[in-house]
Design an enzyme around this catalytic site. Structure first.
Site, PDB file in Angstrom:
ATOM      1  N   ARG A 113      28.172  -1.684 105.034  1.00  0.00           N
ATOM      2  CA  ARG A 113      29.763  -1.300 104.665  1.00  0.00           C
ATOM      3  C   ARG A 113      30.732  -0.647 105.680  1.00  0.00           C
ATOM      4  NH1 ARG A 113      27.754  -4.490 102.007  1.00  0.00           N
ATOM      5  NH2 ARG A 113      27.095  -4.589  99.927  1.00  0.00           N
ATOM      6  N   SER A 147      31.092  -0.309  93.207  1.00  0.00           N
ATOM      7  CA  SER A 147      30.223   0.813  93.452  1.00  0.00           C
ATOM      8  C   SER A 147      30.831   1.933  94.266  1.00  0.00           C
ATOM      9  CB  SER A 147      29.090   0.383  94.335  1.00  0.00           C
ATOM     10  OG  SER A 147      28.185  -0.506  93.606  1.00  0.00           O
ATOM     11  N   GLU A 154      31.452   5.220  99.163  1.00  0.00           N
ATOM     12  CA  GLU A 154      31.837   3.966  99.622  1.00  0.00           C
ATOM     13  C   GLU A 154      33.490   3.703  99.396  1.00  0.00           C
ATOM     14  OE1 GLU A 154      29.627   0.366  98.533  1.00  0.00           O
ATOM     15  OE2 GLU A 154      31.029  -0.910  98.404  1.00  0.00           O
TER      16      GLU A 154
HETATM   17  C1  LIG Z   1      34.306  -4.992  89.941  1.00  0.00           C
HETATM   18  C2  LIG Z   1      34.227  -4.830  91.443  1.00  0.00           C
HETATM   19  C3  LIG Z   1      32.884  -5.410  91.852  1.00  0.00           C
HETATM   20  C4  LIG Z   1      32.603  -5.182  93.456  1.00  0.00           C
HETATM   21  N1  LIG Z   1      31.536  -5.708  93.962  1.00  0.00           N
HETATM   22  C5  LIG Z   1      31.245  -5.582  95.241  1.00  0.00           C
HETATM   23  C6  LIG Z   1      30.313  -6.047  95.761  1.00  0.00           C
HETATM   24  O1  LIG Z   1      29.450  -6.783  95.209  1.00  0.00           O
HETATM   25  N2  LIG Z   1      30.040  -6.089  97.492  1.00  0.00           N
HETATM   26  C7  LIG Z   1      30.872  -5.173  98.073  1.00  0.00           C
HETATM   27  O2  LIG Z   1      30.681  -4.968  99.121  1.00  0.00           O
HETATM   28  N3  LIG Z   1      31.934  -4.623  97.472  1.00  0.00           N
HETATM   29  C8  LIG Z   1      32.271  -4.640  96.192  1.00  0.00           C
HETATM   30  N4  LIG Z   1      33.427  -4.158  95.487  1.00  0.00           N
HETATM   31  C9  LIG Z   1      34.373  -3.484  96.612  1.00  0.00           C
HETATM   32  C10 LIG Z   1      35.442  -4.055  97.178  1.00  0.00           C
HETATM   33  O3  LIG Z   1      35.729  -5.496  96.496  1.00  0.00           O
HETATM   34  C11 LIG Z   1      35.062  -4.502  98.526  1.00  0.00           C
HETATM   35  O4  LIG Z   1      34.801  -3.331  99.283  1.00  0.00           O
HETATM   36  C12 LIG Z   1      35.974  -5.281  99.187  1.00  0.00           C
HETATM   37  O5  LIG Z   1      35.576  -5.699 100.364  1.00  0.00           O
HETATM   38  C13 LIG Z   1      37.588  -4.732  99.355  1.00  0.00           C
HETATM   39  O6  LIG Z   1      38.417  -5.416  99.814  1.00  0.00           O
HETATM   40  P1  LIG Z   1      39.876  -5.138  99.457  1.00  0.00           P
HETATM   41  O7  LIG Z   1      40.813  -6.405 100.203  1.00  0.00           O
HETATM   42  O8  LIG Z   1      40.191  -4.997  98.274  1.00  0.00           O
HETATM   43  O9  LIG Z   1      40.229  -3.849 100.496  1.00  0.00           O
HETATM   44  P2  LIG Z   1      41.218  -2.717 100.088  1.00  0.00           P
HETATM   45  O10 LIG Z   1      40.406  -2.132  98.866  1.00  0.00           O
HETATM   46  O11 LIG Z   1      42.582  -3.082  99.795  1.00  0.00           O
HETATM   47  O12 LIG Z   1      40.754  -1.929 101.257  1.00  0.00           O
HETATM   48  C14 LIG Z   1      39.533  -1.223 101.679  1.00  0.00           C
HETATM   49  C15 LIG Z   1      39.596  -0.726 103.093  1.00  0.00           C
HETATM   50  O13 LIG Z   1      39.995  -1.987 103.785  1.00  0.00           O
HETATM   51  C16 LIG Z   1      40.932  -1.806 104.726  1.00  0.00           C
HETATM   52  N5  LIG Z   1      41.668  -3.173 104.862  1.00  0.00           N
HETATM   53  C17 LIG Z   1      41.827  -3.992 103.732  1.00  0.00           C
HETATM   54  N6  LIG Z   1      42.476  -4.978 104.428  1.00  0.00           N
HETATM   55  C18 LIG Z   1      42.626  -5.098 105.698  1.00  0.00           C
HETATM   56  C19 LIG Z   1      42.951  -5.838 106.718  1.00  0.00           C
HETATM   57  N7  LIG Z   1      43.451  -7.014 106.498  1.00  0.00           N
HETATM   58  N8  LIG Z   1      42.842  -5.273 107.905  1.00  0.00           N
HETATM   59  C20 LIG Z   1      42.232  -4.119 108.157  1.00  0.00           C
HETATM   60  N9  LIG Z   1      42.053  -3.114 107.169  1.00  0.00           N
HETATM   61  C21 LIG Z   1      41.879  -3.767 106.141  1.00  0.00           C
HETATM   62  C22 LIG Z   1      41.938  -0.633 103.812  1.00  0.00           C
HETATM   63  O14 LIG Z   1      42.720  -0.095 104.719  1.00  0.00           O
HETATM   64  C23 LIG Z   1      40.937  -0.127 103.321  1.00  0.00           C
HETATM   65  O15 LIG Z   1      40.535   1.073 103.891  1.00  0.00           O
HETATM   66  C24 LIG Z   1      33.786  -4.226  94.236  1.00  0.00           C
HETATM   67  C25 LIG Z   1      34.723  -3.871  93.357  1.00  0.00           C
HETATM   68  C26 LIG Z   1      34.963  -4.099  92.336  1.00  0.00           C
HETATM   69  C27 LIG Z   1      36.403  -3.562  91.600  1.00  0.00           C
END
Ligand SMILES: Cc1cc2nc3c(=O)[nH]c(=O)nc-3n(C[C@H](O)[C@H](O)[C@H](O)COP(=O)(O)OP(=O)(O)OC[C@H]3O[C@@H](n4cnc5c(N)ncnc54)[C@H](O)[C@@H]3O)c2cc1C
Length: 304
Positions: free
Chosen positions: A177, A227, A297
């Protein structure tokens, strides 16, 4: 940020209909929580992103890049400055042989479908993670034995000086992560991945099987950010929370999920403060009972 200038600066690079003013972040986060951001920008092209960031840097206007906001808690006071959301408006994909090149805003679920259709395997693990591709690389997202680290060959990023750079897999230092992108304030613009030829039927079956596991084990019908805590070495966060008798524990509208204790769910009217208070209660209780420190996380942003 009461500054007409900010709007003028944004309009130089992005169409007005993709600049939202005083936009409630709860409309954009998977938690359905978060106060208003001064300006939310939804770019569609790489040049729009790079030029917008360069202009904001030059004028010293605070900004941040987000993806699908599925790992974010936005504080109740909201965010001052500009949020650049790299989401579904920035989602072009090309597939050549076993090489996939995609803009960072594409959702993992949509990308997984495109990849399956091209009979490529190795990306099934990501199909149910509700993030964007950029957010997944930034977080080194993973599930069911796979992680982004296994499939990414290189990333086109915008560095902290506003330069477009290419980082190869080993340079990204992807670990549990985490990645070098988190230490350096880099924006992920485009991602190249290398996959393997596979049997489409098997690929779809794997995706369905993982989907089923998720829907039975995770509270997907309620807003959450997945999580909340990282897996502590030698333990599972959810099990520690459950064994601390915190299943269903509630502060305001925030509740430890009764289905998966590693999740905090929004029961409808949770504030960011409710979630932060619950996070603190969990960390304190687990530390007292088991001596284990739970590291978050979930990323918390916005005005304190
Ligand atoms: C129901 C549910 C289930 C989930 N299951 C998992 C799982 O199985 N495994 C897992 O690892 N995670 C899981 N997650 C968490 C989440 O989906 C992941 O961490 C995902 O990678 C976040 O991506 P995002 O685009 O939503 O990022 P955001 O939430 O928008 O951002 C997260 C971080 O990434 C940065 N960021 C986002 N996009 C960029 C970019 N293009 N360039 C630079 N920085 C950026 C943001 O600044 C922030 O600090 C889950 C979440 C939910 C709601």
């Amino acid at each position: 940020m009461e500054n007409k200038n900010v709007l003028e600066i944004l309009k130089k690079t992005v169409d007005s209909d993709r600049i939202l003013i005083d936009e409630p972040m709860k409309n954009h986060t998977s938690f359905k929580i978060g106060g208003p951001v001064d300006y939310l920008v939804l770019p569609t092209k790489m040049e729009e992103i790079t030029e917008t960031v360069r202009n904001l840097k030059k004028e010293e206007i605070p900004y941040m890049i987000i993806g699908n906001a599925s790992n974010l808690l936005v504080r109740d006071k909201g965010i001052r400055g500009v949020v650049i959301k790299l989401g579904e408006s920035y989602n072009h994909v090309t597939i050549e042989g076993t090489t996939v090149t995609a803009e960072s805003g594409i959702l993992l679920s949509r990308l997984a479908k495109r990849i399956a259709k091209a009979s490529l395997k190795g990306f099934e693990f990501a199909s149910g993670i509700p993030g964007s591709l950029g957010g997944a690389v930034f977080m080194n997202a993973g599930a069911y034995g796979g992680e982004m680290k296994d499939v990414v060959t290189s990333v086109t990023a915008l560095d902290d000086k506003g330069q477009v750079i290419t980082l190869r897999n080993e340079e990204l230092k992807m670990r549990y992560r985490n990645s070098i992108l988190q230490d350096n304030d880099y924006a992920v613009l485009e991602v190249v991945m290398e996959l393997e030829k596979g049997d489409p039927k098997e690929i779809y079956e794997t995706i369905q099987d993982l989907d089923h596991k998720r829907t039975t084990k995770q509270p997907l019908q309620l807003p959450s950010a997945g999580s909340v805590f990282k897996r502590p070495e030698g333990y599972y966060a959810g099990k520690l929370i459950q064994d601390s008798n915190l299943r269903g524990h509630r502060i305001g509208g925030a509740e430890v999920s009764t289905l998966h204790c590693g999740f905090i769910v929004n029961q409808g009217d949770a504030t960011a403060q409710d979630v932060m208070d619950l996070v603190e209660t969990i960390q304190k209780t687990v530390k007292e009972k088991f001596g284990v420190t739970l590291e978050r996380e979930l990323r918390i942003i916005g005005e304190e």
